[in-house]
Scaffold this active site. Structure first.
Site, PDB file in Angstrom:
ATOM      1  N   ALA A  61       0.850  -1.194   0.000  1.00  0.00           N
ATOM      2  CA  ALA A  61       0.000   0.000   0.000  1.00  0.00           C
ATOM      3  C   ALA A  61       0.885   1.243   0.000  1.00  0.00           C
ATOM      4  O   ALA A  61       2.028   1.208   0.476  1.00  0.00           O
ATOM      5  CB  ALA A  61      -0.882  -0.017   1.238  1.00  0.00           C
ATOM      6  N   GLY A 100       0.707  -5.178   0.977  1.00  0.00           N
ATOM      7  CA  GLY A 100      -0.375  -5.306   0.006  1.00  0.00           C
ATOM      8  C   GLY A 100       0.106  -5.925  -1.300  1.00  0.00           C
ATOM      9  O   GLY A 100      -0.685  -6.548  -2.027  1.00  0.00           O
ATOM     10  N   GLU A 103      -0.059  -9.518  -0.702  1.00  0.00           N
ATOM     11  CA  GLU A 103      -1.485  -9.884  -0.582  1.00  0.00           C
ATOM     12  C   GLU A 103      -2.137  -9.951  -1.966  1.00  0.00           C
ATOM     13  O   GLU A 103      -2.961 -10.827  -2.229  1.00  0.00           O
ATOM     14  CB  GLU A 103      -2.210  -8.875   0.315  1.00  0.00           C
ATOM     15  CG  GLU A 103      -1.737  -8.981   1.763  1.00  0.00           C
ATOM     16  CD  GLU A 103      -2.386  -7.954   2.662  1.00  0.00           C
ATOM     17  OE1 GLU A 103      -2.047  -6.767   2.514  1.00  0.00           O
ATOM     18  OE2 GLU A 103      -3.224  -8.329   3.488  1.00  0.00           O
ATOM     19  N   GLU A 123       3.549  -5.227   7.548  1.00  0.00           N
ATOM     20  CA  GLU A 123       2.588  -4.248   8.075  1.00  0.00           C
ATOM     21  C   GLU A 123       2.777  -3.988   9.567  1.00  0.00           C
ATOM     22  O   GLU A 123       2.608  -2.866  10.042  1.00  0.00           O
ATOM     23  CB  GLU A 123       1.154  -4.734   7.830  1.00  0.00           C
ATOM     24  CG  GLU A 123       0.665  -4.569   6.395  1.00  0.00           C
ATOM     25  CD  GLU A 123       1.009  -5.737   5.501  1.00  0.00           C
ATOM     26  OE1 GLU A 123       1.925  -6.522   5.832  1.00  0.00           O
ATOM     27  OE2 GLU A 123       0.361  -5.875   4.448  1.00  0.00           O
TER      28      GLU A 123
HETATM   29  C1  LIG Z   1      -5.286  -2.433   3.684  1.00  0.00           C
HETATM   30  C2  LIG Z   1      -3.820  -2.283   3.926  1.00  0.00           C
HETATM   31  C3  LIG Z   1      -3.046  -3.093   2.989  1.00  0.00           C
HETATM   32  C4  LIG Z   1      -1.752  -3.174   2.951  1.00  0.00           C
HETATM   33  C5  LIG Z   1      -0.902  -2.541   3.926  1.00  0.00           C
HETATM   34  C6  LIG Z   1       0.503  -2.318   3.355  1.00  0.00           C
HETATM   35  O1  LIG Z   1       0.839  -2.769   2.302  1.00  0.00           O
HETATM   36  S1  LIG Z   1       1.468  -1.390   4.319  1.00  0.00           S
HETATM   37  C7  LIG Z   1       2.942  -1.217   3.319  1.00  0.00           C
HETATM   38  C8  LIG Z   1       3.754  -2.431   3.345  1.00  0.00           C
HETATM   39  N1  LIG Z   1       4.990  -2.222   2.664  1.00  0.00           N
HETATM   40  C9  LIG Z   1       6.099  -1.899   3.296  1.00  0.00           C
HETATM   41  O2  LIG Z   1       6.143  -1.815   4.488  1.00  0.00           O
HETATM   42  C10 LIG Z   1       7.293  -1.626   2.435  1.00  0.00           C
HETATM   43  C11 LIG Z   1       7.959  -0.366   2.876  1.00  0.00           C
HETATM   44  N2  LIG Z   1       9.114  -0.099   2.067  1.00  0.00           N
HETATM   45  C12 LIG Z   1      10.301  -0.684   2.292  1.00  0.00           C
HETATM   46  O3  LIG Z   1      10.472  -1.527   3.130  1.00  0.00           O
HETATM   47  C13 LIG Z   1      11.436  -0.219   1.438  1.00  0.00           C
HETATM   48  O4  LIG Z   1      11.157   1.070   1.023  1.00  0.00           O
HETATM   49  C14 LIG Z   1      11.650  -1.116   0.195  1.00  0.00           C
HETATM   50  C15 LIG Z   1      10.369  -1.283  -0.591  1.00  0.00           C
HETATM   51  C16 LIG Z   1      12.177  -2.480   0.641  1.00  0.00           C
HETATM   52  C17 LIG Z   1      12.688  -0.445  -0.745  1.00  0.00           C
HETATM   53  O5  LIG Z   1      13.867  -0.178   0.003  1.00  0.00           O
HETATM   54  P1  LIG Z   1      15.052   0.685  -0.629  1.00  0.00           P
HETATM   55  O6  LIG Z   1      16.104   0.769   0.419  1.00  0.00           O
HETATM   56  O7  LIG Z   1      15.390   0.148  -1.949  1.00  0.00           O
HETATM   57  O8  LIG Z   1      14.464   2.127  -0.898  1.00  0.00           O
HETATM   58  P2  LIG Z   1      13.807   3.149   0.112  1.00  0.00           P
HETATM   59  O9  LIG Z   1      13.364   2.520   1.339  1.00  0.00           O
HETATM   60  O10 LIG Z   1      14.679   4.347   0.213  1.00  0.00           O
HETATM   61  O11 LIG Z   1      12.475   3.561  -0.682  1.00  0.00           O
HETATM   62  C18 LIG Z   1      12.543   4.293  -1.908  1.00  0.00           C
HETATM   63  C19 LIG Z   1      11.425   5.308  -1.885  1.00  0.00           C
HETATM   64  O12 LIG Z   1      10.181   4.608  -1.946  1.00  0.00           O
HETATM   65  C20 LIG Z   1       9.336   5.043  -0.888  1.00  0.00           C
HETATM   66  N3  LIG Z   1       8.494   3.907  -0.499  1.00  0.00           N
HETATM   67  C21 LIG Z   1       8.883   2.671  -0.270  1.00  0.00           C
HETATM   68  N4  LIG Z   1       7.831   1.886   0.024  1.00  0.00           N
HETATM   69  C22 LIG Z   1       6.764   2.682  -0.018  1.00  0.00           C
HETATM   70  C23 LIG Z   1       5.365   2.458   0.193  1.00  0.00           C
HETATM   71  N5  LIG Z   1       4.884   1.246   0.490  1.00  0.00           N
HETATM   72  N6  LIG Z   1       4.548   3.504   0.066  1.00  0.00           N
HETATM   73  C24 LIG Z   1       5.007   4.728  -0.265  1.00  0.00           C
HETATM   74  N7  LIG Z   1       6.325   5.000  -0.475  1.00  0.00           N
HETATM   75  C25 LIG Z   1       7.169   3.981  -0.359  1.00  0.00           C
HETATM   76  C26 LIG Z   1      10.299   5.479   0.199  1.00  0.00           C
HETATM   77  O13 LIG Z   1       9.685   6.346   1.090  1.00  0.00           O
HETATM   78  C27 LIG Z   1      11.380   6.132  -0.604  1.00  0.00           C
HETATM   79  O14 LIG Z   1      10.897   7.410  -0.942  1.00  0.00           O
HETATM   80  P3  LIG Z   1      11.855   8.659  -0.886  1.00  0.00           P
HETATM   81  O15 LIG Z   1      10.976   9.810  -1.192  1.00  0.00           O
HETATM   82  O16 LIG Z   1      12.911   8.404  -1.914  1.00  0.00           O
HETATM   83  O17 LIG Z   1      12.417   8.709   0.496  1.00  0.00           O
END
Ligand SMILES: CC/C=C\CC(=O)SCCNC(=O)CCNC(=O)[C@H](O)C(C)(C)COP(=O)(O)OP(=O)(O)OC[C@H]1O[C@@H](n2cnc3c(N)ncnc32)[C@H](O)[C@@H]1OP(=O)(O)O
Length: 719
Positions: A61, A100, A103, A123
């Site tokens: 998400a 998500g 999922e 999550e």
């Molecule tokens: C009904 C509810 C259903 C579902 C709930 C969910 O899905 S909650 C979200 C679950 N997902 C996560 O927790 C993933 C979170 N992200 C990460 O762990 C890491 O970002 C990832 C994907 C492993 C990538 O890591 P990396 O080190 O390669 O990059 P970085 O973390 O710097 O991320 C790059 C930019 O992307 C933005 N970002 C990452 N994930 C999300 C996200 N899920 N939503 C929005 N934005 C996301 C992150 O903030 C970075 O942005 P920046 O502006 O460059 O700082």
């Protein structure tokens, strides 16, 4: 945004398109709804593959949407529509399938992952649970115990583990999309009944009640007050005991209580704060995106005590060549032996070969001649460090970055001992340095942006959460710790016991209270520092005068304990008593209670009843107040730096979002009012004097924490 194309004649290929991680924003969800509908109604399309753009399946998400007025189609019906489709849908998982994203893949009928892909339901780390059916589908697919592990920890697993657990059906080292398309062709027209996870029964583990009871107990203990892990267990229990539809209702109900919780806000704040601190800036205006780091291939560590050993191992594990220098032969031999063990254990954990050959041991500091970067990690003694820096400056090749691993000494002073002060920065590691995630990178008044950029990049390579901060006594972390521990000592004087203070802090969520922590790290460490500062010697006098030093209230309690040889765990006695020297389990010590009574009598202090609330307010609000002073002084660029330092280095409970975020949740007016209240009661304690920035923020209507950085910037530009 999602795109539908037809490939290999009859396969509808749906590609999620939302860089950088194809998060499921409203637009992406709408795109999926539209493309799935089109693919399913197109008679030419016999099967479907879902993939993500740029080799990334989906990061889950869109976290930025949380806390906003969320619009667009919800995920649950979207995933349901895929699962009930009459054409096979295959998820082609490259890069990541998280939250998500996974999922969504669980709603597909087949999952094929690239061998380098990472999958997980993280999550819980954001204060949530997998509420797009994840908590109900995963246990049906891989069983309750494995689902409990993945969902309550939120850990990311490799494709190989996912295959072993049954999360995915196939792993490939080739083009995942090509393999998935071929597979989709092969299953077109085949029955799908057994492939719809929601229709599978959840395997019931033997002794289910005992299993859930045991897991709940464990989770409650490790959660330290966090509510999401508990909700995750409850949701999985629903999967194991209820029909799917009812389980989904329970999942929704549990998610509703988490979604708007302060804990979810705190954890999501920490997620973004961790990324924000990587975008560092210096007061000069130099920034992370305009400062080029120098390449570092070879590094040296000077001094192989506990810290030096950990730092050298962490560097070697990063793949750097390391020269490990220890001038005392006996210490060098001991270090070599211990570091080999550390490398071996680390390699075993990571499934790689130990990096023994990356470290060259030397008793001679001249071995630093050809390195790109040096980390000095000798004893915390300015005179000794001065000498080492003078030597390094003479011995190293031009351009070598000189870093000091100090926990609070003056980086500018050390820089002044060298020919190139612009190449000197602090790298404050936390023990054990090869394990702890935090690294404070300290720039001095002369440090060049390139030097800071190099240290920050090295920290990142080492897997550390690196935070750039300015130079002052104790930097950010230890500077804020001082008023916190001072208040804890005063509370003992006024009637508390170590176990009362620790109990309040541990109930708040710290893994260890201040006194337990102090017993673990050794009371003599702080005693030595206090003595250098001209404090730390008990005068033997009694009355109030004995508790005033350098014009302010001072508690000699810790000094008196040290004078009695009570150094904590290592001597078997400290604030608690232990079975033996080196014992780990501290018990309340009747001797200490009598000692406190005698101490109070000697100094004319009358014990009063102190409750948990007073402990928290006095310890935490003075720490927060110092945090505001740090912002005011320009030592940290924003509250995020402070919060990340406290969460990753000082055991601040993550679900409370760090001290500055916590202050914003409590309300700045309240923090200010309580500081004023305590300051009136204790006018001889300068740390209780509310700082100007705090007053200014309250006067301007207490803006939300994400606005403080701007306020601070404006404040400094006016100076
Ligand atoms: C009904 C509810 C259903 C579902 C709930 C969910 O899905 S909650 C979200 C679950 N997902 C996560 O927790 C993933 C979170 N992200 C990460 O762990 C890491 O970002 C990832 C994907 C492993 C990538 O890591 P990396 O080190 O390669 O990059 P970085 O973390 O710097 O991320 C790059 C930019 O992307 C933005 N970002 C990452 N994930 C999300 C996200 N899920 N939503 C929005 N934005 C996301 C992150 O903030 C970075 O942005 P920046 O502006 O460059 O700082």
């Amino acid at each position: 945004m999602a795109q539908l194309t037809r490939v290999s004649g009859s396969v509808g290929l749906i590609t999620l398109q939302s860089p950088p991680v194809n998060a499921l924003s409203a637009a992406v969800r709408q795109g999926i709804v539209d493309t799935v509908q089109r693919a399913l109604s197109d008679p030419e399309v016999k099967s479907v593959v879902v993939c993500g753009q740029n080799g990334i399946f989906c990061g889950g998400a869109d976290i930025k949407e949380f806390g906003t007025n969320m619009s667009g189609p919800p995920l649950v019906p979207l995933i349901h529509a895929i699962e009930v489709a009459h054409k096979p849908v295959v998820a082609a998982i490259e890069g990541i399938a998280l939250g998500g994203g996974l999922e969504l893949a669980l709603g597909c009928h087949y999952r094929i992952a690239h061998s380098k892909a990472k999958l997980g339901l993280p999550e819980v780390t954001l204060g949530l649970l997998p509420a797009a059916g994840g908590s109900q589908r995963l246990p049906r697919l891989i069983g309750v115990p494995a689902a409990l592990d993945l969902i309550t920890t939120g850990r990311h697993i490799t494709a190989a583990e996912a295959l072993k657990l049954g999360v995915v059906d196939q792993v490939t080292a080739h083009s995942t999309v090509d393999v998935a398309v071929k597979f989709a062709l092969s299953v077109a027209g085949k029955p799908l009944d057994g492939r719809r996870i929601s229709s599978l029964p959840c395997p019931r583990p033997p002794n289910m009640d005992a299993l859930f009871e045991g897991v709940m107990k464990k989770v409650r203990q490790s959660a330290r007050g966090a509510i999401a892990p508990i909700a995750c267990v409850q949701a999985i229990r629903a999967a194991a005991t209820l029909p799917y539809d009812q389980g989904m209702e329970r999942e929704l109900e549990l998610m509703a209580s988490l979604f708007t919780s302060d804990q979810a806000r705190a954890l999501q704040y920490i997620f973004f704060a961790q990324r924000a601190v990587a975008r560092w800036s210096m007061p000069s205006g130099a920034r992370w995106d305009t400062s080029k780091p120098r390449p570092v291939h070879k590094a040296a560590v000077i001094g192989l005590g506990t810290m030096g050993r950990g730092i050298a191992v962490a560097l070697a594990q990063t793949g750097l060549s390391v020269v490990a220098v220890e001038t005392q032969e006996k210490q060098l031999m001991a270090a070599k032996q211990e570091m080999s063990g550390m490398l071996e254990r680390g390699a075993k954990r990571r499934g790689v070969a130990p990096a023994f050959d990356k470290i060259r041991y030397s008793p001679d500091i001249k071995a630093v001649a050809d390195v790109d970067l040096v980390i000095e990690a000798v004893f915390e003694d300015m005179a000794l460090k001065e000498k080492v820096f003078q030597q390094l400056s003479a011995l190293c090749k031009p351009g070598t970055l000189l870093c000091t691993n100090t926990s609070g000494l003056d980086v500018d002073h050390l820089a002044s001992q060298t020919r190139s002060p612009e190449l000197v920065v602090g790298m404050h590691f936390f023990a054990p340095a090869h394990v702890m995630k935090l690294l404070e990178v300290v720039y001095g008044s002369k440090s060049s942006p390139q030097a800071l950029a190099t240290a920050m990049q090295l920290g990142k390579k080492m897997g550390k959460v690196s935070v750039a901060v300015g130079n002052c006594r104790g930097f950010v972390g230890n500077r804020m710790l001082k008023p916190y521990s001072e208040q804890a000592f005063f509370l003992l004087e006024e009637g508390a016991t170590p176990e009362l203070v620790d109990g309040a802090l541990e109930d708040f969520g710290f893994p260890m209270g201040l006194f337990r922590m102090s017993d673990l790290s050794g009371l003599d460490v702080g005693w030595r520092v206090r003595k250098v500062d001209g404090l730390g010697k008990s005068s033997g006098a009694s009355g109030q005068q004995a508790r005033i030093r350098q014009g302010r209230r001072y508690s000699p309690l810790g000094d008196v304990l040290c004078e009695q040889g009570r150094f904590g765990q290592k001597t078997g006695r400290g604030w608690y008593q232990y079975d033996k020297p080196g014992g780990r389990v501290g018990r309340p010590d009747p001797w200490l209670h009598s000692f406190l009574e005698e101490y109070r009598a000697q100094h004319g202090l009358v014990a009063r009843r102190i409750d948990h609330q007073e402990v928290l307010e006095r310890c935490l609000y003075t720490l927060i107040n110092e945090g505001f002073r740090i912002l005011e002084d320009g030592i940290a660029a924003g509250p995020e730096e402070i919060d990340i330092i406290y969460v990753f280095g000082y055991g601040w409970p993550r679900h409370r979002g760090g001290p500055m975020f916590y202050a914003s949740m409590v309300g700045l007016e309240k923090v200010l009012a309580r500081l004023e209240f305590y300051q009136e009661a204790h006018p001889d304690v300068p740390y209780l004097q509310p700082c100007n920035l705090l007053k200014r923020l309250v006067a301007s209507g207490s803006p939300p924490v994400h606005k403080w950085r701007e306020v601070v910037k404006k404040l400094h530009s006016q100076l």
